[in-house]
Scaffold this active site. Structure first.
Site, PDB file in Angstrom:
ATOM      1  CD  GLU A 424      42.370  15.016  64.801  1.00  0.00           C
ATOM      2  OE1 GLU A 424      41.963  13.862  65.033  1.00  0.00           O
ATOM      3  OE2 GLU A 424      43.488  15.414  65.125  1.00  0.00           O
ATOM      4  CG  ASP A 497      43.692  11.226  63.060  1.00  0.00           C
ATOM      5  OD1 ASP A 497      42.945  10.954  62.104  1.00  0.00           O
ATOM      6  OD2 ASP A 497      44.526  12.157  63.051  1.00  0.00           O
ATOM      7  CG  ASP A 499      46.509   9.833  66.713  1.00  0.00           C
ATOM      8  OD1 ASP A 499      45.464  10.332  67.191  1.00  0.00           O
ATOM      9  OD2 ASP A 499      47.165  10.381  65.807  1.00  0.00           O
ATOM     10  CG  ASP A 501      47.158  14.630  69.490  1.00  0.00           C
ATOM     11  OD1 ASP A 501      47.264  14.766  70.730  1.00  0.00           O
ATOM     12  OD2 ASP A 501      47.754  15.336  68.655  1.00  0.00           O
TER      13      ASP A 501
END
Ligand code: 28G
Length: 633
Positions: A424, A497, A499, A501
Site C-alpha cells: 500500500e 499495514d 492496522d 486500514d
C-alpha cells in the site's frame, strides 16, 4: 508429568488444572480451530463407540446461541459404577481426570481419532458447563460439571429405555476469546463420518437455522465417490467404481473411478481426519495403482507404440476416496495434514496393487475403458506440448508486454520461488524495495484503497489504473481468461499495514482476486503477509507481535523478567528495511497466511444453481504455523 500409566493406576492420575493453564497443549490453541476441536473430541468418542460395534446412531445438535453443543450416541453408555479405590462413579473419574479411560494405552483403541484423542475430560476442563447423561441398566443418570469440577453428584433420574451417552457442553469464555461454532464445519464433519463409517446414522441439527439433516450411507465411501463424481458433472468411465476394503490391524478402504474430467481428485482421511496434503498412504496408493495399471496394460498388449504413459496420464480424470484407520497416526507439515507413518506406504501399495489387478482382470470391459482414457490423456498431453512450443515461438517474436513503471521486478520472475508483494503506497513500497531479496521478490506499490470490485464488470476493471497495473504485472489475465499457469510469479503476497486500514485494503484486494482472478486462489497462489504491529524488547531479546492479542501473549510469557519496552509501528513506511525483511519478507522467518476458499455447502450449491449465481462463500486464511481464522466478506 510424563509417567507411565496403566488402566489400574487410574487413581494416581492428575486433575485438570494443567489443561486450563495451558489449553493450547491439549487442543492446539484457543482460536476457532481449538474451539471446534472440543466438538471433535466428544464426537470421536461417540464414533469410537460405534466403530467398536456398540452404537448405530450419533447425533450432534448446535444450540440456538451457537455457543453450546450436544452430542448423543446409542452405545453402551459410559459406566457409572463406583470405582474400587476412589469410590467415585466411573463417569466422574473419566470426566475429571486427565487421560482417564484407557484410550491412551497404545493398542487399546485401534481406531480412535489419534490427533484428537485427548479425552472428554479436556472438554470438561474447558467448559463453563458440561452435562453428561447416561442410559444404562434401565436407568437414566445425570451428572453436571463446571470448569472440570463436578457440581452435582451422580443422580439417577428414573427408568429409561435403551442405552447410550449424551454430552452437552458450553465452552468457557474465560478460555476462548470467541465462543461461536460454525454450523457448516460441524455439518461437514458429520456428513464425512457417515461416509467413512458405512451404515452409521449421523444426524446434525442446527437450532439457530432450524435445520436438521440425517446422513446415512449404506455403501460408505462408494456413495461418497458417487456424490463427488455427480458434483463434477462429468461422464464416468468405469461404473461401478473399483473398491477395496481391508480390515485387520490397519483398516484400509479405497474407492476409485475414472472420469472424462481432466484433473485428478483424491480425498484422503486418516481416522476420519482429512489429510489435505496427502502423505504416505496416498503415495503408497498411487504406487500400487500405477503398478497394477501398467502391468495390466503390458500383459494385455494395450500400450500404443511410440507413446509413453506418464504417471499423471494414469490418473487423469481419476476421482477417489481413501480412508485408513490406524493405531498411532503421525502427522507432519505446517498444517499437520500429511500422514507420515512409513509403514502405510507399503501397506497401501500391497493392498491396492493386487486388489486392482484382480479387479481389472475380472472386469475386462471396464478395464479397457480405463486404459482408453489413459491413452487419451497421453495423446492430449503430447498434442498440447506441441501446441505450447508453437505459442512460445509466437510470443518470442512478438516481444514482451510492457510492465508497469511502478513495478520493481525481481531478476528471476517465472520461477516457483519468485514472489510479488502488493503493498500500500509508495512509502511502504520504498521500504519493501530496499528490504527485499531482489532476485526472487518483486514489489508493486498500489495507491491507497483500491476500487471495491465486488460488482464491477470485468470489461470495466482495466480502466482503473491500479487494477490495470496489477493485472499486467501478474500477467495471468482476468476473469474468464485468467490462467494461473501464466502467472509471472510463484506467489502473490498481499502486504498491508497491520492496522484496520491495512486490513480493509487486504479485504478489497481479496475481493478483486475472488471475483476476477479466482483461479489464482484455487491454485493456492495467493497469500497474506503478516507484518508486525509491535516490537517488544525484553532484556536482550526482541519479539514481534502481529496484533494486540499476540502482544499480550508475549508479555504474559515473559512476566517477571526485565521490564519490556514496547514500540508500535505507525506503518510499513516507517519501518527499517532490515526489520521488514527479518519479520515479514524473509521466507525462513516470516509467517504467511494462505488464502483458501471455503467449500460451499451442498445446500448453497443448490441455491446457487437456482439463482444462477454464486452464493457468497467465505475466504479462509490458513496460517502456516498456528490457528485458522475465518473472515466474512
Ligand atoms: C455422546 C458423546 C460422546 C462413550 C462409552 C462406553 C463405555 C466407555 C464410553 O467406557 C471406560 C475404559 C476401558 C472399560 C465401555 C461402556 C465398556 C462397557 C463402555 C461417548 C471401561 C469407558 N460399557 N461410550 N466409555 N472404559 N460415548 N460419546 O463418549 O475399560 S464413551
Amino acid at each position: 508429568m510424563a509417567k507411565d500409566y496403566t488402566a489400574k493406576d487410574i487413581t494416581v492420575l492428575e486433575g485438570l488444572a494443567p489443561v486450563r493453564k495451558r489449553p493450547g497443549m491439549y487442543i492446539g490453541g484457543v482460536g476457532p480451530a481449538g474451539l471446534h476441536h472440543l466438538v471433535w473430541e466428544i464426537f470421536d468418542n461417540a464414533i469410537d463407540e460405534a466403530m467398536n460395534g456398540f452404537a448405530t446412531e450419533v447425533s450432534v445438535t448446535l444450540h440456538k446461541d451457537g455457543a453450546s453443543v450436544t452430542v448423543t450416541d446409542n452405545g453402551r453408555g459410559i459406566p457409572v459404577d463406583k470405582h474400587a479405590k476412589t469410590k467415585k462413579p466411573a463417569l466422574e473419574v473419566i470426566m475429571t481426570t486427565l487421560h482417564a479411560g484407557g484410550k491412551f494405552d497404545a493398542g487399546a483403541y485401534k481406531t480412535a481419532g489419534g490427533l484428537h484423542g485427548v479425552g472428554s475430560s479436556v472438554v470438561n476442563a474447558l467448559s463453563k458447563s458440561l452435562v453428561a447423561t447416561v442410559k444404562r441398566d434401565g436407568k437414566r443418570y445425570e451428572m453436571r460439571f463446571s470448569r472440570g469440577k463436578a457440581t452435582t453428584k451422580l443422580k439417577s433420574l428414573g427408568p429409561a429405555r435403551g442405552t447410550g451417552t449424551t454430552i452437552f457442553f458450553e465452552p468457557d469464555q474465560q478460555i476462548f476469546p470467541r465462543v461461536r461454532f460454525d454450523a457448516s464445519i460441524i455439518r461437514a464433519r458429520c456428513e464425512v463420518a457417515s461416509f467413512l463409517h458405512r451404515g452409521l446414522k449421523v444426524t446434525f441439527e442446527d437450532l439457530a437455522s432450524k435445520t436438521k439433516e440425517e446422513f446415512h450411507h449404506k455403501n460408505g465411501i462408494v456413495d461418497y465417490l458417487a456424490q463427488l463424481v455427480a458434483e463434477r458433472r462429468t461422464t464416468v468411465v468405469n461404473d461401478p467404481p473399483f473398491h477395496v476394503d481391508k480390515g485387520g490391524d490397519a483398516r484400509i478402504e479405497v474407492a476409485l473411478q475414472w472420469t472424462e474430467s481432466t484433473d485428478e481428485r483424491l480425498l484422503s482421511y486418516v481416522n476420519g481426519i482429512p489429510t489435505a496434503s496427502g502423505g504416505t498412504h496416498e503415495n503408497g496408493m498411487r504406487a500400487g495403482l500405477g503398478k497394477a495399471l501398467r502391468n495390466y496394460i503390458e500383459t494385455h498388449g494395450l500400450a500404443p507404440k511410440g507413446l509413453k504413459l506418464t504417471t499423471d496420464d494414469l490418473r487423469e480424470g481419476m476421482v477417489g476416496v481413501l480412508s485408513v484407520f490406524i493405531a498411532e497416526p503421525q502427522f507432519q507439515g505446517q498444517t499437520k495434514d500429511r500422514l507420515n507413518n512409513q509403514d502405510m506406504q507399503s501397506a497401501l501399495d500391497n493392498t491396492v496393487r493386487p486388489a486392482l489387478e484382480h479387479w481389472l482382470n475380472s472386469n475386462r470391459s471396464l478395464a479397457e475403458g480405463i486404459v482408453a482414457r489413459i491413452v487419451m490423456a497421453a495423446r492430449a498431453r503430447e498434442a498440447s506440448r506441441a501446441a505450447a512450443v508453437q505459442v512460445v515461438r509466437k510470443s518470442a517474436t512478438k516481444g514482451r508486454l510492457t510492465l508497469p513503471g511502478k513495478l520493481s521486478d525481481c531478476t528471476d520472475p517465472n520461477t516457483e520461488e519468485s514472489e510479488i508483494f502488493i503493498v500500500e503506497g509508495d512509502s511502504a513500497g520504498g521500504t519493501a524495495k530496499q528490504g527485499r531479496n531482489r532476485k526472487t521478490q518483486a514489489i508493486l506499490p498500489l495507491r491507497g484503497k483500491i476500487l471495491n470490485t465486488e460488482c464491477v464488470a470485468p470489461s470495466k476493471l482495466l480502466a482503473n489504473k491500479e487494477l490495470n497495473d496489477l493485472t499486467v504485472a501478474l500477467g495471468c489475465g482476468l476473469a474468464k481468461q485468467c490462467d494461473p499457469a501464466k502467472l509471472r510469479y510463484g506467489r502473490v503476497v498481499l502486504l498491508a499495514d497491520a492496522d484496520s486500514d491495512g486490513h480493509h485494503i487486504t479485504t478489497l484486494l481479496l475481493t478483486f482476486f475472488f471475483r476476477h482472478m479466482r483461479p489464482l486462489i484455487l491454485a493456492g497462489r495467493v497469500y497474506i503477509a503478516q507484518p508486525p504491529l509491535y516490537r517488544i524488547d525484553i532484556g536482550k531479546e526482541t519479539h514481534w507481535a502481529a496484533d494486540e492479542a499476540d502482544k499480550e501473549r508475549i508479555l504474559g510469557k515473559h512476566k517477571g523478567r526485565a521490564k519490556p519496552e514496547i514500540t508500535r509501528f505507525k506503518g510499513l513506511g516507517e519501518m527499517m528495511p532490515k526489520v521488514l525483511w527479518e519479520t515479514t519478507l524473509n521466507p525462513k522467518t516470516r509467517r504467511l497466511l494462505r488464502v483458501e476458499i471455503r467449500e460451499m455447502l451442498t445446500t448453497d450449491r443448490v441455491f446457487s444453481d437456482l439463482m444462477g449465481k454464486d452464493a457468497a462463500p467465505r475466504f479462509r486464511f490458513i496460517m502456516d504455523h498456528a490457528d485458522e481464522a475465518d473472515v466474512d466478506l
